[in-house]
Design a protein around this motif. Structure first.
Motif, short mmCIF file in Angstrom:
data_model
loop_
_atom_site.label_atom_id
_atom_site.label_comp_id
_atom_site.label_asym_id
_atom_site.label_seq_id
_atom_site.Cartn_x
_atom_site.Cartn_y
_atom_site.Cartn_z
N GLY A 222 23.08 -4.72 -30.85
CA GLY A 222 23.03 -5.04 -29.43
C GLY A 222 24.27 -5.78 -28.96
O GLY A 222 24.82 -5.50 -27.89
N LYS B 245 12.41 5.95 -21.09
CA LYS B 245 12.82 4.76 -20.33
C LYS B 245 11.63 3.86 -20.03
O LYS B 245 11.71 2.64 -20.15
N ARG C 87 14.32 -1.02 -21.84
CA ARG C 87 15.58 -1.76 -22.01
C ARG C 87 16.17 -2.01 -20.63
O ARG C 87 16.38 -1.08 -19.86
N PHE D 291 17.60 2.68 -21.21
CA PHE D 291 17.61 3.48 -22.44
C PHE D 291 16.54 4.55 -22.41
O PHE D 291 15.37 4.23 -22.21
N ASP E 286 22.91 3.64 -24.95
CA ASP E 286 22.03 4.37 -24.03
C ASP E 286 22.56 5.79 -23.82
O ASP E 286 21.81 6.76 -23.82
#
Length: 190
Positions: free
Chosen positions: A9, A80, A85, A106, A154
């Motif tokens: 991340g 999603k 996210r 995402f 993503d």
């Protein structure tokens, strides 16, 4: 949370910030134009034109593209709303260059749909035009990061999802459509 997920991340965020930090006005306009190709109305229009062309005898995978686009849009929206996210936090002084269509990041729906359209098209073309179509599909995903509305992962996930769907329909669409048509023909004659 696992340390490797946190590290991934952080790397994702650093890569996005590095890209956003390299924005230039002429590129802003190019990236806004590229991202429009992945907008839902543009993608639907592209698919409709391809379907029309395939119906009047041009050798384009119109049905495959339409089915691929529909499935890619559906699956990216389900993902999603399942993963949740949030959109990126940009560095101070930077804003989204486009308003995000929703609050979830995402996977990138634009990248998913762009590759779901580009891959069946590219596979039906000769090498140079096919490569250009595929590059254009990939550029839509890059534009989403440049505009600041998606993290690179993503876009990568969207590209993988769209590619998988595009390949699926490039390989299986004829078989699926033949099955449906034979059932309709059988029920119409009954």
């Amino acid at each position: 949370m696992s340390t490797w997920i946190l590290a991934l991340g952080r790397a994702d965020e650093r890569l996005l910030h590095a890209l956003v930090g390299r924005r230039r006005k002429p590129l802003d306009y190019l990236m806004l134009g590229l991202t429009r190709l992945g907008d839902a109305p543009s993608a639907v229009l592209i698919a409709a034109v391809l379907l029309l062309l395939s119906q009047i005898g041009y050798a384009v995978p119109g049905r495959e593209v339409v089915l691929s686009l529909a499935l890619s849009f559906l699956l990216s929206q389900i993902a999603k709303r399942t993963i949740h996210r949030p959109r990126p936090q940009l560095p101070p002084g930077f804003n989204f260059l486009e308003d995000p269509p929703d609050r979830f990041s995402f996977p990138s729906g634009h990248a998913t749909c762009a590759l779901a359209i580009a891959l069946p098209l590219a596979l039906s073309m000769s090498l140079i035009p096919g490569t250009l179509v595929l590059a254009l599909g990939l550029a839509v995903g890059v534009s989403r990061c440049y505009l600041g509305v998606h993290y690179p992962l993503d876009v990568a996930a969207g590209a993988v999802l769209g590619s998988a769907i595009g390949i699926l329909y490039a390989l299986l669409a004829t078989w699926i459509l033949q099955r449906i048509q034979s059932r309709w023909a059988g029920s119409a004659s009954a």
